[in-house]
Write an enzyme that holds these catalytic residues in place. Sequence first.
Site, PDB file in Angstrom:
ATOM      1  N   HIS A 251      60.666  31.693  28.103  1.00  0.00           N
ATOM      2  CA  HIS A 251      60.286  31.710  29.511  1.00  0.00           C
ATOM      3  C   HIS A 251      58.773  31.902  29.636  1.00  0.00           C
ATOM      4  O   HIS A 251      58.045  31.755  28.655  1.00  0.00           O
ATOM      5  CB  HIS A 251      61.079  32.782  30.277  1.00  0.00           C
ATOM      6  CG  HIS A 251      60.909  34.172  29.740  1.00  0.00           C
ATOM      7  ND1 HIS A 251      60.110  35.099  30.359  1.00  0.00           N
ATOM      8  CD2 HIS A 251      61.420  34.769  28.643  1.00  0.00           C
ATOM      9  CE1 HIS A 251      60.150  36.218  29.655  1.00  0.00           C
ATOM     10  NE2 HIS A 251      60.931  36.047  28.607  1.00  0.00           N
ATOM     11  N   ALA A 252      58.298  32.233  30.839  1.00  0.00           N
ATOM     12  CA  ALA A 252      56.853  32.197  31.091  1.00  0.00           C
ATOM     13  C   ALA A 252      56.036  33.089  30.159  1.00  0.00           C
ATOM     14  O   ALA A 252      55.008  32.677  29.629  1.00  0.00           O
ATOM     15  CB  ALA A 252      56.578  32.566  32.551  1.00  0.00           C
TER      16      ALA A 252
END
Lengths: 101, 157
Positions: free
Chosen positions: A19-20
């Site tokens: 994810h980010a």
Amino acid sequence: MDMPIAQRTVVINNPQGLHARPAEMFARLALKFDSEIEVIRESLRVDAKSILHVLTLGAAQGTELVLHARGADAEAALEALSRLVDSDFTADETLSQGSQG
Amino acid sequence: MKFIDFVSREAIRTSVEVDDKEQVIRSMATALLESGKIDKDQHDSIVEAILKREELGSTGIGRGVAVPHTKHPSVSELVGTVAVSADGVDFDSLDGEKVHLLFLLVSPPDRPGDHLRALENISRQLRDETFCRFLKQSKTPADVWQLLEEADNNQFV
């Protein structure tokens, strides 16, 4: 001139996937190296130095990624990047925080 | 996952005039509140959680785009919104550029897959330079919504 080429396969193990925050850690670490580095998921091939690119992989837990580097520091780059992935994004060398986020 | 699956149409804001990271995040959360997507008594808690997440590392992902986000137990499905800032917001992005386009996401803690698919969708679509530029130039929420629908229908990729 022949540039060294390195290639490794890594597996995303953290439950949240790439994810980010892990993508940012990954791109930030890749930027430290001069080599051209790509991340490959099946037919998708993206620039390891761009968070935007890395996020397009949508790599959930269990996804296998191939890292491909070309340049003088190719081997060192993939060593560092695969260590980051293998540590489930806790072994970041640029920051001391954990893997949440 | 498509944009229309997680972007709240009524919460889209253009011509955002704040230039500070905290203010823009707060105004986006307020837009979600006004469109009924989050509870009034959870607003501050959500803003705080997003700001705390930003402290771990900026969600400015490059190309003038940021994806501030958090998990939050008060939502039962992924909710999100879009804001456009003509002047740009300082966001400590990796590439040093000001942010003109923001996607704010709030997701239930037990649904990491949905969050990942939303990020994947946003980043894949924004790799298209035309789409990214058009979004940043949007003057009204209706313009943004139309572009998102067009992207969902694969008109840019």
